[in-house]
Design a protein around this motif. Structure first.
Motif, mmCIF file in Angstrom:
data_model
loop_
_atom_site.group_PDB
_atom_site.id
_atom_site.type_symbol
_atom_site.label_atom_id
_atom_site.label_comp_id
_atom_site.label_asym_id
_atom_site.label_seq_id
_atom_site.Cartn_x
_atom_site.Cartn_y
_atom_site.Cartn_z
ATOM 1 N N UNK A 16 31.046 74.611 83.205
ATOM 2 C CA UNK A 16 31.516 73.615 84.151
ATOM 3 C C UNK A 16 31.785 72.305 83.425
ATOM 4 N N UNK A 17 32.701 71.488 83.926
ATOM 5 C CA UNK A 17 32.826 70.132 83.371
ATOM 6 C C UNK A 17 31.534 69.347 83.577
ATOM 7 N N UNK A 18 31.316 68.364 82.723
ATOM 8 C CA UNK A 18 30.096 67.564 82.839
ATOM 9 C C UNK A 18 30.182 66.554 83.971
ATOM 10 N N UNK A 19 31.396 66.108 84.289
ATOM 11 C CA UNK A 19 31.618 65.176 85.390
ATOM 12 C C UNK A 19 32.911 65.571 86.104
ATOM 13 N N UNK A 20 33.082 65.156 87.359
ATOM 14 C CA UNK A 20 34.320 65.489 88.083
ATOM 15 C C UNK A 20 35.435 64.493 87.791
ATOM 16 N N UNK A 63 40.002 67.913 88.779
ATOM 17 C CA UNK A 63 38.939 66.907 88.942
ATOM 18 C C UNK A 63 38.775 66.538 90.407
ATOM 19 N N UNK A 64 39.891 66.405 91.121
ATOM 20 C CA UNK A 64 39.825 66.103 92.562
ATOM 21 C C UNK A 64 39.110 67.215 93.314
ATOM 22 N N UNK A 65 39.381 68.458 92.944
ATOM 23 C CA UNK A 65 38.705 69.587 93.596
ATOM 24 C C UNK A 65 37.211 69.580 93.287
ATOM 25 N N UNK A 66 36.871 69.347 92.035
ATOM 26 C CA UNK A 66 35.443 69.294 91.672
ATOM 27 C C UNK A 66 34.732 68.191 92.439
ATOM 28 N N UNK A 67 35.386 67.056 92.603
ATOM 29 C CA UNK A 67 34.755 65.926 93.293
ATOM 30 C C UNK A 67 34.388 66.283 94.725
ATOM 31 N N UNK A 68 35.136 67.190 95.332
ATOM 32 C CA UNK A 68 34.876 67.560 96.724
ATOM 33 C C UNK A 68 33.609 68.393 96.882
ATOM 34 N N UNK A 69 33.172 69.067 95.821
ATOM 35 C CA UNK A 69 32.001 69.944 95.928
ATOM 36 C C UNK A 69 30.829 69.469 95.065
ATOM 37 N N UNK A 70 31.016 68.351 94.340
ATOM 38 C CA UNK A 70 29.982 67.869 93.413
ATOM 39 C C UNK A 70 28.708 67.521 94.175
ATOM 40 N N UNK A 72 24.688 65.734 94.261
ATOM 41 C CA UNK A 72 24.042 64.561 93.671
ATOM 42 C C UNK A 72 23.464 64.832 92.281
ATOM 43 N N UNK A 73 22.999 66.087 92.057
ATOM 44 C CA UNK A 73 22.401 66.432 90.761
ATOM 45 C C UNK A 73 23.434 66.891 89.743
ATOM 46 N N UNK A 74 24.683 67.071 90.170
ATOM 47 C CA UNK A 74 25.708 67.508 89.235
ATOM 48 C C UNK A 74 26.583 68.601 89.799
ATOM 49 N N UNK A 75 27.255 69.317 88.902
ATOM 50 C CA UNK A 75 28.118 70.424 89.284
ATOM 51 C C UNK A 75 27.319 71.500 90.007
ATOM 52 N N UNK A 76 27.845 72.064 91.099
ATOM 53 C CA UNK A 76 27.103 73.128 91.799
ATOM 54 C C UNK A 76 26.719 74.277 90.878
ATOM 55 N N UNK A 77 27.641 74.709 90.022
ATOM 56 C CA UNK A 77 27.311 75.814 89.127
ATOM 57 C C UNK A 77 26.144 75.462 88.216
ATOM 58 N N UNK A 78 26.146 74.262 87.661
ATOM 59 C CA UNK A 78 25.067 73.845 86.760
ATOM 60 C C UNK A 78 23.752 73.692 87.513
#
Length: 320
Positions: A16-20, A63-70, A72-78
Motif C-alpha cells: 500500500x502507499x504510505x500516505x494517500x 490518491x483521491x480514491x485512497x483518501x476516501x477509505x483511509x 486514522x491509523x493509516x491505509x486499511x490494508x496496512x
C-alpha cells in the motif's frame, strides 16, 4: 537473541502507499507495476509508458480514491494486516511472527533479514493470497528464493495456496453467516475475486480454478445451491480481455433481471483494501442502486479470531 524462538512466520500482503497522496501513490505504483510478474510487457516498451503516462495520470486519481477509505491509523490494508498479524502471534506464542509487504513497507527481504538476525532458523512465509497466481504468490516466491540463495543456513518454506483449506473456508463461511444473522440474507451471494488477464490463464496460471474451488467450498459450507450464488472478477486494468464474468456488469444484470438484494463478498482478499472498500463497497453499491437494487458488501476476514486461528493452523501444519 539466543532466547528468541527459532521458528518464525512471515505474513506477506500485497502492499500500500504510505500516505494517500499523489507522490506516495506514484512511488507505490512504480514498484507494483514495475514487477514483471504483474505486467509482462518487455521493460523497454513498458517503462516509458509507465513513467511517461500511467504514473502521472494515475497518481492523483488513485490518491483521491485512497483518501476516501483511509483510516486514522493509516491505509486499511496496512492497519488490518498489522492487527491480523498481532492476533496470529497470540495463537503462536512460541514463534516469531511478523508482517511484510511485497510492495512498499515493511519490505519483504529486510523483514526476512530481521527474522534471521533475531535467531530464526526456520521461516514459514505466508503470502496472504488464498488463491495461487503467478501474478501474486509467485512474485513473493521470487523474492524469497533470491533471499534464500544468500542465507543457506535458514530453512524457508512458502505456503503457495490455501484456497480450499477447511479451516479458512469455515472462517469465511462463518463471517457470511454472521452477517446474515445480523442483517438478513440477500437474494443472491456474489463472490468477487480480483481478476487477471485471460492470456495468463490460457498459459496455465491456475488462478481461476483456485477461485472456483474457494467459491464452491464456501458455498457448500453455507449449504447453498447453485442458484443461490455466483462468481465474478473485478479490478481489471487496461484494454485486454481479463477473466470473466466481470463483476460490476454481472451485478447490473442481476439487478436489472429482478434480483432485489445482492450480497457481495471478496474471499480473494485477506484484508479490506482499496479494491474492496472503494471499488466494491462504495462503487459497486452505488451503480447497483442506480439500477433499483440494493447491494451489501460483506467485509473481509481482516483480524477476526477465526481468520487468525486458520492462518496459524496453516503455519503449524507446515512445521509438523
Amino acid at each position: 537473541m539466543s532466547d528468541a524462538p527459532t521458528t518464525a512466520l512471515l505474513a506477506v500482503n500485497l502492499g500500500t502507499p504510505e500516505t494517500p497522496t499523489a507522490p506516495a501513490v506514484r512511488r507505490y505504483l512504480a514498484e507494483f507495476l514495475g514487477d514483471p510478474r504483474v505486467v509482462s510487457i518487455p521493460p523497454l516498451l513498458w517503462k516509458p509508458l509507465l513513467y511517461g503516462l500511467i504514473l502521472p495520470l494515475r497518481g492523483g486519481r488513485s490518491a483521491h480514491k485512497y483518501a476516501q477509505v483511509w483510516m486514522p491509523e493509516g491505509s486499511p490494508l496496512a492497519v488490518h494486516t498489522r492487527r491480523l498479524v498481532a492476533n496470529i502471534a497470540r495463537e503462536l506464542p512460541h514463534w516469531q511472527v511478523r508482517e511484510a509487504m511485497r510492495y512498499g513497507q515493511p519490505a519483504l527481504q529486510p523483514a526476512l533479514d530481521a527474522l534471521a538476525a533475531a535467531g530464526a532458523r526456520r521461516i514459514v512465509v505466508l503470502p496472504l493470497y488464498p488463491q495461487y497466481s503467478t501474478t501474486t504468490t509467485a512474485s513473493v516466491e521470487d523474492k524469497v528464493q533470491q533471499w534464500q540463495a544468500r542465507h543457506r543456513d535458514v530453512q524457508v518454506h512458502t505456503i503457495r495456496d490455501y484456497a480450499d483449506d477447511p479451516q479458512w473456508v469455515a472462517a469465511v463461511a462463518g463471517s457470511i453467516r454472521d452477517y446474515w444473522q445480523a442483517h438478513g440474507r440477500g437474494d443472491r451471494l456474489v463472490f468477487s475475486f480480483h481478476g487477471i488477464p485471460q492470456r495468463l490463464a490460457d498459459a496455465g496460471d491456475p488462478y481461476p480454478q483456485r477461485c472456483e474451488a474457494s467459491a464452491r467450498a464456501i458455498a457448500a459450507a453455507l449449504q447453498l445451491v447453485d442458484d443461490d450464488w455466483q462468481l465474478a472478477y473485478q479490478s481489471r486494468f487496461g484494454r485486454e480481455r481479463w477473466l470473466q464474468p466481470y463483476a460490476e456488469p454481472t451485478l447490473w444484470a442481476l439487478a436489472e433481471g429482478g434480483v432485489r438484494t445482492l450480497d457481495v463478498v471478496c474471499p480473494g482478499f485477506a484484508t479490506d483494501c482499496l479494491e474492496t472498500l472503494e471499488e466494491v463497497a462504495m462503487g459497486f453499491t452505488a451503480t447497483v442502486a442506480e439500477r433499483g437494487a440494493t447491494m451489501r458488501y460483506i467485509p473481509c476476514l481482516n483480524d477476526s479470531p477465526a481468520h487468525a486461528r486458520a492462518l496459524a493452523a496453516l503455519a503449524t501444519a507446515q512445521d509438523a
